[in-house]
Write a protein that holds these residues in place. Structure first.
Motif, short mmCIF file in Angstrom:
data_model
loop_
_atom_site.label_atom_id
_atom_site.label_comp_id
_atom_site.label_asym_id
_atom_site.label_seq_id
_atom_site.Cartn_x
_atom_site.Cartn_y
_atom_site.Cartn_z
N ASP A 99 58.53 18.85 16.49
CA ASP A 99 59.28 17.39 17.14
C ASP A 99 57.86 16.60 17.47
OD1 ASP A 99 61.92 17.91 17.64
OD2 ASP A 99 61.61 18.96 19.26
N PHE A 100 56.56 17.32 17.95
CA PHE A 100 55.53 16.23 17.76
C PHE A 100 55.23 15.59 16.53
CE2 PHE A 100 51.08 15.58 17.30
CZ PHE A 100 51.00 14.42 18.34
N THR A 101 55.05 16.43 15.60
CA THR A 101 54.55 15.81 14.01
C THR A 101 55.64 14.69 13.61
OG1 THR A 101 55.50 17.54 12.95
CG2 THR A 101 53.05 17.81 13.73
N LEU A 102 56.77 14.97 13.84
CA LEU A 102 57.72 14.02 13.61
C LEU A 102 57.65 12.92 14.31
CD1 LEU A 102 59.94 13.23 11.45
CD2 LEU A 102 61.58 14.59 13.04
N GLY A 103 57.72 13.00 15.62
CA GLY A 103 57.38 11.81 16.69
C GLY A 103 56.20 11.01 16.22
N SER A 104 55.28 11.87 15.92
CA SER A 104 53.86 10.96 15.60
C SER A 104 54.30 10.04 14.54
CB SER A 104 52.97 11.67 15.44
OG SER A 104 51.58 10.87 15.12
N SER A 105 54.92 10.56 13.34
CA SER A 105 55.12 9.98 12.09
C SER A 105 56.11 8.91 12.42
CB SER A 105 55.71 10.90 11.07
OG SER A 105 54.62 11.93 10.80
N LEU A 106 56.94 8.78 13.32
CA LEU A 106 58.03 7.97 13.28
C LEU A 106 57.24 6.77 14.12
CD1 LEU A 106 61.14 10.17 14.25
CD2 LEU A 106 60.66 8.66 12.33
N PHE A 107 56.42 7.27 15.19
CA PHE A 107 55.75 6.12 15.78
C PHE A 107 54.96 4.90 14.88
CE2 PHE A 107 51.85 4.39 17.66
CZ PHE A 107 52.03 3.89 18.83
N HIS A 108 54.09 5.89 14.15
CA HIS A 108 53.14 4.81 13.15
C HIS A 108 54.18 4.06 11.96
CE1 HIS A 108 49.64 6.17 14.84
NE2 HIS A 108 50.03 7.35 14.90
N LEU A 109 55.37 4.55 11.72
CA LEU A 109 56.47 3.79 11.02
C LEU A 109 57.15 2.79 11.83
CD1 LEU A 109 57.56 6.92 8.96
CD2 LEU A 109 56.18 5.01 7.98
N GLY A 110 56.89 2.70 13.00
CA GLY A 110 57.64 1.66 13.72
C GLY A 110 58.97 1.96 14.12
N LEU A 112 60.29 3.13 17.15
CA LEU A 112 59.57 3.60 18.55
C LEU A 112 60.50 4.63 19.40
CD1 LEU A 112 57.74 0.47 19.54
CD2 LEU A 112 56.81 2.65 18.10
N ALA A 113 61.93 4.00 19.29
CA ALA A 113 62.82 4.74 19.96
C ALA A 113 63.16 6.26 19.61
CB ALA A 113 64.13 3.87 20.09
N GLU A 114 63.18 6.49 18.21
CA GLU A 114 63.42 7.68 17.73
C GLU A 114 62.15 8.68 17.96
OE1 GLU A 114 64.95 7.74 13.37
OE2 GLU A 114 64.51 5.71 13.54
N HIS A 152 51.57 5.75 24.94
CA HIS A 152 51.64 4.76 24.04
C HIS A 152 53.21 4.12 23.90
CE1 HIS A 152 47.20 5.41 22.07
NE2 HIS A 152 47.31 5.39 23.55
N LEU A 153 53.99 5.11 23.59
CA LEU A 153 55.31 4.68 23.81
C LEU A 153 55.77 3.98 24.86
CD1 LEU A 153 56.35 8.13 21.81
CD2 LEU A 153 57.03 5.77 20.80
N TRP A 154 55.52 4.57 25.85
CA TRP A 154 56.17 4.08 27.24
C TRP A 154 55.69 2.43 27.20
CZ3 TRP A 154 60.35 5.60 29.17
CH2 TRP A 154 60.61 6.78 29.31
N TRP A 155 54.36 2.14 27.20
CA TRP A 155 53.88 1.00 26.99
C TRP A 155 54.48 -0.01 26.03
CZ3 TRP A 155 51.79 -2.94 24.09
CH2 TRP A 155 51.01 -3.97 24.91
N ALA A 334 59.07 -7.19 17.04
CA ALA A 334 59.15 -6.52 18.36
C ALA A 334 60.58 -5.92 18.52
CB ALA A 334 58.83 -7.41 19.63
N LYS A 335 61.56 -6.90 18.23
CA LYS A 335 63.08 -6.50 18.19
C LYS A 335 63.40 -5.37 17.03
CE LYS A 335 64.80 -10.65 20.23
NZ LYS A 335 65.25 -11.82 19.81
N LEU A 336 62.60 -5.62 15.88
CA LEU A 336 62.88 -4.69 14.91
C LEU A 336 62.21 -3.17 15.13
CD1 LEU A 336 63.91 -4.22 11.80
CD2 LEU A 336 61.51 -4.75 11.24
N THR A 337 61.15 -3.04 15.90
CA THR A 337 60.48 -1.77 16.24
C THR A 337 60.99 -1.17 17.56
OG1 THR A 337 58.34 -2.90 17.17
CG2 THR A 337 58.47 -2.53 14.74
N GLY A 338 61.39 -2.01 18.35
CA GLY A 338 61.54 -1.66 19.60
C GLY A 338 60.54 -1.82 20.66
N ALA A 339 59.52 -2.58 20.44
CA ALA A 339 58.21 -2.94 21.08
C ALA A 339 58.57 -4.04 22.09
CB ALA A 339 57.20 -3.29 20.16
#
Length: 354
Positions: A99-110, A112-114, A152-155, A334-339
């Protein structure tokens, strides 16, 4: 003693490679060719031998090598393989790492919710396995790393108070574990969180602590990250020329170890420092470099941030029309990534721009 039996040589080579990987990661950095060669050879051996004992270590090491080099889709594929292995094994420890490795990859790909969902599952599962998950991920403690990413995600998702709390918990958890590599990670991510907020005082304090830990233990990659944050903070706090010199040198060292992860964001920081030194042309060129790395690697999480900086620079240059266009692009990103944080920040800038 006699020669090793021929049948044992591949197994023993795999044992040695799995032991060598974390040493190379901490001393050389995640993205150096030696790291990729080590984990690539280990993965080949593991698959040819049909064994899965070492496979979680090898997949996580392969994941981090490609992630830090900016090969984000390749890294996501390794993360998915680790997650699938965890599902087959039914192991909470493996699932936390997957879950961590996948979550990190998803973060950088933008995505954010996933990513947030994956990180939340990481920490939930980690609570069931605790410190035993430490060795699953080439050195750092999965719980500390998960909390750092969660901050970082919460922010970005628009919850700065939760971000601050998660960052503080990551630092406390690293200190409880007593693992210097994990401490360096927690401090680096705290410094980056401060940079997100534009808080140069906190960024300088946290990055200075991280630099001390990294120099003491020769953590090459996290030293370069801390130096980037410290140089940006120095430029904004007190000495723009010195900060610019140090930031440019830190970015050169970062790229020299094969790293490209977060380069779009770091070029945004460089743009702010160029602007603080009164050079808007170089500042805008740095933003363009950030967009180029974003396009090359698909690292979309920082898109809203870069467009916001571009808007600020154009506004400083007196180009109100261009600034409004950049702010609108920031809102779209921001809308596209969820930021969601940028929907608030940039909306205020639009209202203030004629």
């Amino acid at each position: 003693c006699g020669a090793l039996p021929e049948a044992r040589r591949p197994e023993q080579e795999l044992d040695l490679l799995v032991a060598l990987g974390p040493v190379l990661v901490t001393t050389l950095g995640y993205a150096m060719p030696e790291v990729g060669e080590t984990y690539g050879r280990a993965l080949s051996l593991s698959r040819s031998l049909g064994e899965e004992t070492h496979l979680p270590f090898v997949l996580s090491g392969s994941w981090v090598f490609h992630a830090v080099r900016g090969d984000l889709e390749t890294s996501r594929a390794f993360a998915e393989q680790l997650r699938d292995l965890a599902l087959r094994e039914g192991s909470d420890a493996l699932a936390a790492a997957g879950d961590f490795t996948l979550g990190s990859s998803l973060f950088h790909l933008g995505r954010l919710a996933e990513s947030h969902g994956s990180m939340a599952r990481t920490l939930s599962r980690y609570g069931n396995v605790g410190h035993s998950a430490l060795a699953l991920f080439a050195g750092p403690d999965v719980g500390v790393f998960g909390q750092s990413y969660l901050a970082h995600l919460w922010w970005h998702l628009g919850h700065p108070d939760l971000a601050a709390a998660a960052s503080a918990e990551a630092i406390k958890a690293a200190e409880r574990v007593g693992h210097p590599f994990s401490v360096a990670i927690a401090l680096d991510y705290a410094a980056l969180l401060a940079a997100f907020r534009g808080d140069s005082i906190s960024a300088l304090a946290q990055s200075s602590k991280a630099i001390s830990v990294c120099r003491q233990h020769d953590f090459a990659y996290y030293l370069s990250v801390a130096e980037i944050a410290a140089a940006w903070a120095l430029a904004l706090e007190s000495d723009p020329p010195a900060g610019l010199r140090q930031l440019r040198a830190a970015l050169e060292r970062f790229r020299a170890i094969g790293a490209e992860l977060r380069l779009p964001f770091y070029h945004g920081l460089l743009a702010e420092v160029w602007a603080r030194n009164g050079n808007l042309a170089e500042a805008l060129a740095s933003v363009s470099s950030g967009f180029a790395y974003q396009s090359k690697n698909g690292e979309m999480w920082t898109s809203a941030h870069l467009h916001r900086i571009q808007g600020d620079l154009l506004r400083q240059a007196g180009n109100e029309l261009g600034a409004r266009s950049s702010y609108r692009k920031s809102l779209e990103a921001a809308k596209l990534t969820g930021a969601a944080i940028f929907e608030t920040v940039v909306a205020e800038r639009l209202r203030a721009t004629p």
